[in-house]
Design a protein around this motif. Structure first.
Motif, PDB file in Angstrom:
ATOM      1  N   PRO A   1       1.524   5.522 -11.384  1.00 52.14           N
ATOM      2  CA  PRO A   1       0.836   4.357 -10.180  1.00 52.14           C
ATOM      3  C   PRO A   1       1.910   3.823  -9.890  1.00 52.14           C
ATOM      4  N   LEU A   2       3.262   4.943  -9.836  1.00 53.42           N
ATOM      5  CA  LEU A   2       4.402   3.644  -8.927  1.00 53.42           C
ATOM      6  C   LEU A   2       3.993   3.016  -7.770  1.00 53.42           C
ATOM      7  N   LYS A   3       2.913   3.133  -6.935  1.00 52.05           N
ATOM      8  CA  LYS A   3       2.776   2.882  -5.641  1.00 52.05           C
ATOM      9  C   LYS A   3       2.065   1.406  -6.026  1.00 52.05           C
ATOM     10  N   LYS A   4       0.871   1.578  -7.128  1.00 50.95           N
ATOM     11  CA  LYS A   4       0.221   0.478  -7.242  1.00 50.95           C
ATOM     12  C   LYS A   4       0.611  -0.468  -7.970  1.00 50.95           C
ATOM     13  N   ILE A   5       2.008   0.112  -8.886  1.00 56.37           N
ATOM     14  CA  ILE A   5       2.754  -1.025  -9.520  1.00 56.37           C
ATOM     15  C   ILE A   5       3.645  -1.760  -8.002  1.00 56.37           C
ATOM     16  N   LEU A   6       3.995  -1.211  -7.741  1.00 52.36           N
ATOM     17  CA  LEU A   6       5.030  -1.916  -6.342  1.00 52.36           C
ATOM     18  C   LEU A   6       3.801  -2.991  -5.922  1.00 52.36           C
ATOM     19  N   HIS A   7       3.171  -2.614  -4.940  1.00 50.25           N
ATOM     20  CA  HIS A   7       2.355  -3.296  -4.287  1.00 50.25           C
ATOM     21  C   HIS A   7       1.012  -4.678  -5.150  1.00 50.25           C
ATOM     22  N   LYS A   8       1.078  -4.236  -6.670  1.00 47.12           N
ATOM     23  CA  LYS A   8       0.125  -4.953  -7.100  1.00 47.12           C
ATOM     24  C   LYS A   8       0.154  -6.529  -7.201  1.00 47.12           C
ATOM     25  N   PRO A   9      -0.521  -7.388  -6.946  1.00 43.98           N
ATOM     26  CA  PRO A   9      -0.438  -8.876  -6.971  1.00 43.98           C
ATOM     27  C   PRO A   9       0.563  -9.432  -7.769  1.00 43.98           C
ATOM     28  N   GLU A  10       0.169  -9.038  -9.069  1.00 45.28           N
ATOM     29  CA  GLU A  10       0.979 -10.171 -10.066  1.00 45.28           C
ATOM     30  C   GLU A  10       1.896  -8.869 -10.300  1.00 45.28           C
ATOM     31  N   LEU A  11       3.150  -9.170  -9.018  1.00 49.64           N
ATOM     32  CA  LEU A  11       4.162  -7.877  -9.509  1.00 49.64           C
ATOM     33  C   LEU A  11       5.424  -9.196  -9.994  1.00 49.64           C
ATOM     34  N   SER A  12       5.836  -8.994 -10.930  1.00 43.61           N
ATOM     35  CA  SER A  12       7.055  -9.512 -11.309  1.00 43.61           C
ATOM     36  C   SER A  12       8.259  -9.600 -10.053  1.00 43.61           C
ATOM     37  N   GLY A  13       9.078 -10.853 -10.248  1.00 42.19           N
ATOM     38  CA  GLY A  13      10.709 -11.066  -8.889  1.00 42.19           C
ATOM     39  C   GLY A  13      10.939  -9.421  -8.814  1.00 42.19           C
ATOM     40  N   ARG A  14      11.380  -8.638  -9.791  1.00 47.70           N
ATOM     41  CA  ARG A  14      12.362  -7.938  -9.133  1.00 47.70           C
ATOM     42  C   ARG A  14      11.330  -6.583  -9.071  1.00 47.70           C
ATOM     43  N   LEU A  15      10.393  -6.340  -9.533  1.00 52.05           N
ATOM     44  CA  LEU A  15       9.578  -5.393  -9.023  1.00 52.05           C
ATOM     45  C   LEU A  15       9.781  -5.346  -7.035  1.00 52.05           C
ATOM     46  N   THR A  16       9.634  -7.247  -6.913  1.00 47.45           N
ATOM     47  CA  THR A  16       8.833  -7.433  -5.679  1.00 47.45           C
ATOM     48  C   THR A  16      10.692  -7.573  -4.294  1.00 47.45           C
ATOM     49  N   LYS A  17      11.685  -7.279  -5.490  1.00 43.80           N
ATOM     50  CA  LYS A  17      12.893  -7.172  -4.605  1.00 43.80           C
ATOM     51  C   LYS A  17      12.978  -5.462  -3.997  1.00 43.80           C
ATOM     52  N   TRP A  18      12.351  -4.705  -5.899  1.00 43.59           N
ATOM     53  CA  TRP A  18      12.838  -3.382  -5.652  1.00 43.59           C
ATOM     54  C   TRP A  18      11.963  -2.636  -4.405  1.00 43.59           C
ATOM     55  N   ALA A  19      10.928  -3.216  -4.305  1.00 39.14           N
ATOM     56  CA  ALA A  19       9.342  -2.285  -3.052  1.00 39.14           C
ATOM     57  C   ALA A  19       9.775  -3.557  -1.480  1.00 39.14           C
ATOM     58  N   VAL A  20      10.943  -3.732  -1.542  1.00 41.24           N
ATOM     59  CA  VAL A  20      11.407  -4.873  -0.171  1.00 41.24           C
ATOM     60  C   VAL A  20      12.174  -3.824  -0.091  1.00 41.24           C
ATOM     61  N   GLU A  21      13.410  -3.274  -1.320  1.00 39.59           N
ATOM     62  CA  GLU A  21      14.597  -2.500  -0.444  1.00 39.59           C
ATOM     63  C   GLU A  21      14.233  -0.926  -0.023  1.00 39.59           C
ATOM     64  N   LEU A  22      13.199  -0.338  -1.106  1.00 38.56           N
ATOM     65  CA  LEU A  22      12.394   0.791  -0.680  1.00 38.56           C
ATOM     66  C   LEU A  22      11.721   0.905   0.462  1.00 38.56           C
ATOM     67  N   SER A  23      11.711  -0.343   1.071  1.00 41.48           N
ATOM     68  CA  SER A  23      10.376  -0.337   2.562  1.00 41.48           C
ATOM     69  C   SER A  23      11.325   0.078   3.700  1.00 41.48           C
ATOM     70  N   GLU A  24      12.935   0.128   3.550  1.00 39.05           N
ATOM     71  CA  GLU A  24      13.480   0.416   4.170  1.00 39.05           C
ATOM     72  C   GLU A  24      12.926   2.188   4.798  1.00 39.05           C
ATOM     73  N   TYR A  25      12.942   2.588   3.631  1.00 35.00           N
ATOM     74  CA  TYR A  25      12.708   4.587   3.632  1.00 35.00           C
ATOM     75  C   TYR A  25      11.687   4.870   3.556  1.00 35.00           C
ATOM     76  N   GLU A  26      11.254   6.447   4.335  1.00 37.69           N
ATOM     77  CA  GLU A  26      10.084   6.744   4.529  1.00 37.69           C
ATOM     78  C   GLU A  26       9.556   7.027   2.661  1.00 37.69           C
ATOM     79  N   VAL A  27       9.712   6.720   2.207  1.00 38.72           N
ATOM     80  CA  VAL A  27       8.352   6.907   0.719  1.00 38.72           C
ATOM     81  C   VAL A  27       7.552   6.558   0.453  1.00 38.72           C
TER      82      VAL A  27
END
Length: 521
Positions: free
Chosen positions: A118-144
């Motif tokens: 569940p990569l998508k749920k991990i990247l959008h879950k409320p209790e994200l760590s700081g690095r996962l939040t940063k990666w999610a923002v970086e991946l938002s640039e692409y159509e993934v």
């Protein structure tokens, strides 16, 4: 660079990815786990075998006429801190590393991630760590986008194999329990890795067994599971006093069947470098006991995967204090973000779809409500414009309202846990339109227009001169008036004359300006 320049064209560079010397061969079972796929036929598979204790890697594939050919291979050695990431964090790290290295492919093509995790749920879950939040923002640039990947193997077996990669070092914890009743016998196994990952199994026995026999079967099944994973150090917990004491040698074994079970257990015990068994109270072994009861109660002969869902609130629960409507009632600025997070639905316009995906990284859904992640405060509840008017009215002129200004009102709404995109503009507009604020506001003594700056800041240093006349004849036949005005203080000096010549002007300036205020600059 040559590969990037020639990809998609008829000519290929000297680094031919279709040749045999640089192909990355993968096991068919691994190919079904995680993949990147575009609408043009570009695939990128990321298997669990490519996520080890010390490195992560990814492979870019292209599919033509049913044949998959590797195009690009990237890998990254993990730093000391990265080796302590959890398994899903390492998978996300492999994805972000592939996106950075293969940036031209990610920018030119929409990417679909086929994964059993569940990569998508991990990247959008409320209790994200700081690095996962940063990666999610970086991946938002692409159509993934993320889609589940079907497989012949059960998800539990794939996760089981994945969790054992690189985690055999350290002391593992095994909790076992057996259950026997009129419906059958069941075993419960809970194996915990040194990193905290939990593997749990409920086993249904197809034969009749007593309680003691079920306890031994659970012990043997748990040790066999740990053996298959390559565990070398293990601590076993069981609530059976008989099994634990017979393993420790405190109790004698008189029954032939119990002797056979004990010998089999001793045989598995010899596989481990360090082995310890302890008796656990029944309350501390409740997890394994629940799995054992589940295995003895279900009438089935086929393996099953039963997901456990956590229900936090009762079905008839309703928050009476909430005055806002559900996010799915009307289409507002919230609707596109919710549709993407829940159903992967994006607007048809590509620019709008990209904007929604970039925004959704900062939002999450909790109990059917959309919340925005803030930097230094709790989650902010997202509300539409109709609800925003009610919030502003309560904060501005409600029971605790103080008729604050627009900027202060927007800050109060933010600290109270609400968010909408135009909250600052709406707050300023509401404060300006408040009738009581207009009636009882302090009188402003500021000029209605902006002050005009003067050119000379020194008094009596710059004068303006003018001649007024011909005026009605005054005593002394005086018909003209000569005046000078100070630019800074607006002070006026004037005198009347019968006629105005250079003699009269010189005498007037000497007497009224120079002798009184000095020589002008």
């Amino acid at each position: 660079m040559l590969v990037d320049a020639t990809a998609g064209h008829e000519l290929l560079s000297f680094m031919d990815a279709y040749s045999g010397y640089n192909q990355i061969l993968m096991h068919p079972d691994d190919q079904e786990k995680t993949a990147f796929m575009t609408n043009l036929g570009i695939f990128c598979y990321k298997e669990s075998s490519l996520v080890s204790e010390t490195a992560v890697s990814a492979v870019l594939f292209r599919e033509e006429e049913g044949k998959q050919s590797p195009v690009y291979y990237v890998s990254k050695a993990l730093l000391n801190a990265e080796t302590r990431y959890r398994q899903l964090e390492k998978l996300a790290l492999a994805l972000i590393h592939a996106a950075r290295k293969l940036r031209p492919y990610f920018q030119c093509h929409p990417i679909t991630v086929l994964t059993t995790f569940p990569l998508k749920k991990i990247l959008h879950k409320p209790e994200l760590s700081g690095r996962l939040t940063k990666w999610a923002v970086e991946l938002s640039e692409y159509e993934v986008t993320y889609k589940p990947q079907t497989s012949l193997k059960s998800q539990a077996e794939r996760e089981l194999c994945c969790l054992t990669k690189g985690q055999s070092v350290g002391i593992w914890k095994l909790q076992v329990d057996g259950s026997s009743n009129t419906k059958g016998s069941g075993l419960g196994l809970v194996l915990t890795s040194p990193q905290g990952d939990v593997i749990e199994q409920a086993v249904r026995c197809g034969f009749k067994a007593t309680n003691n026999e079920a306890e031994y079967e659970a012990m043997i099944a748990g040790l066999g599971l740990a053996k298959d994973m390559g565990v070398k150090k293990i601590v076993v917990f069981s609530d059976s006093q008989l099994v634990v004491n017979q393993m420790q040698g405190s109790y004698l074994v008189r029954d032939n069947k119990m002797t056979a079970y004990l010998n089999k257990t001793k045989e598995l015990q010899s596989v481990f470098d360090e082995f310890t068994i302890n008796q656990a109270p029944r309350g501390e072994n409740s997890h394994a006991d629940a799995l054992a009861n589940l295995g003895s109660s279900i009438q089935t002969t086929d393996p099953k995967t039963i997901p456990v869902v956590y229900l936090q609130w009762p079905a008839v629960w309703k928050d009476e204090e909430e005055q806002v409507n559900d996010i799915s009632n009307n289409r507002t600025w919230i609707t596109p973000i919710v549709e993407y997070l829940e159903q992967d639905i994006l607007p048809e316009d590509k620019n709008e779809a990209r904007r929604v995906k970039a925004q959704s990284v900062r939002f999450t859904i909790i109990r059917g409500k959309l919340y925005k992640r803030s930097f230094s405060s709790p989650y902010l509840k997202c509300i539409n414009h109709a609800e925003a008017k009610y919030v502003l009215a309560e904060l501005h002129e409600g029971e605790c309202g103080n008729h604050s200004g627009g900027r202060s009102l927007a800050h109060r709404a933010l600290t109270q846990g609400y968010y909408w995109p135009t909250m600052r503009a709406d707050s300023s507009d509401y404060a300006r339109r408040c009738d009581k604020c207009q009636r009882f506001a302090q009188i402003s003594h500021q000029p209605s227009e902006r002050l005009i700056s003067i050119t000379s800041p020194w008094p009596f240093m710059k004068w303006g001169m003018d001649i007024v006349g011909k005026l009605p004849t005054a005593p002394g036949q005086k018909m003209y008036m000569l005046t000078v005005t100070d630019y800074f203080s607006k002070w006026i000096e004037a005198d009347s004359f019968h006629q105005i010549r250079d003699k009269e002007v010189k005498g007037f300036i000497w007497k009224n300006v120079i002798c009184r205020y000095g020589i002008p600059k």
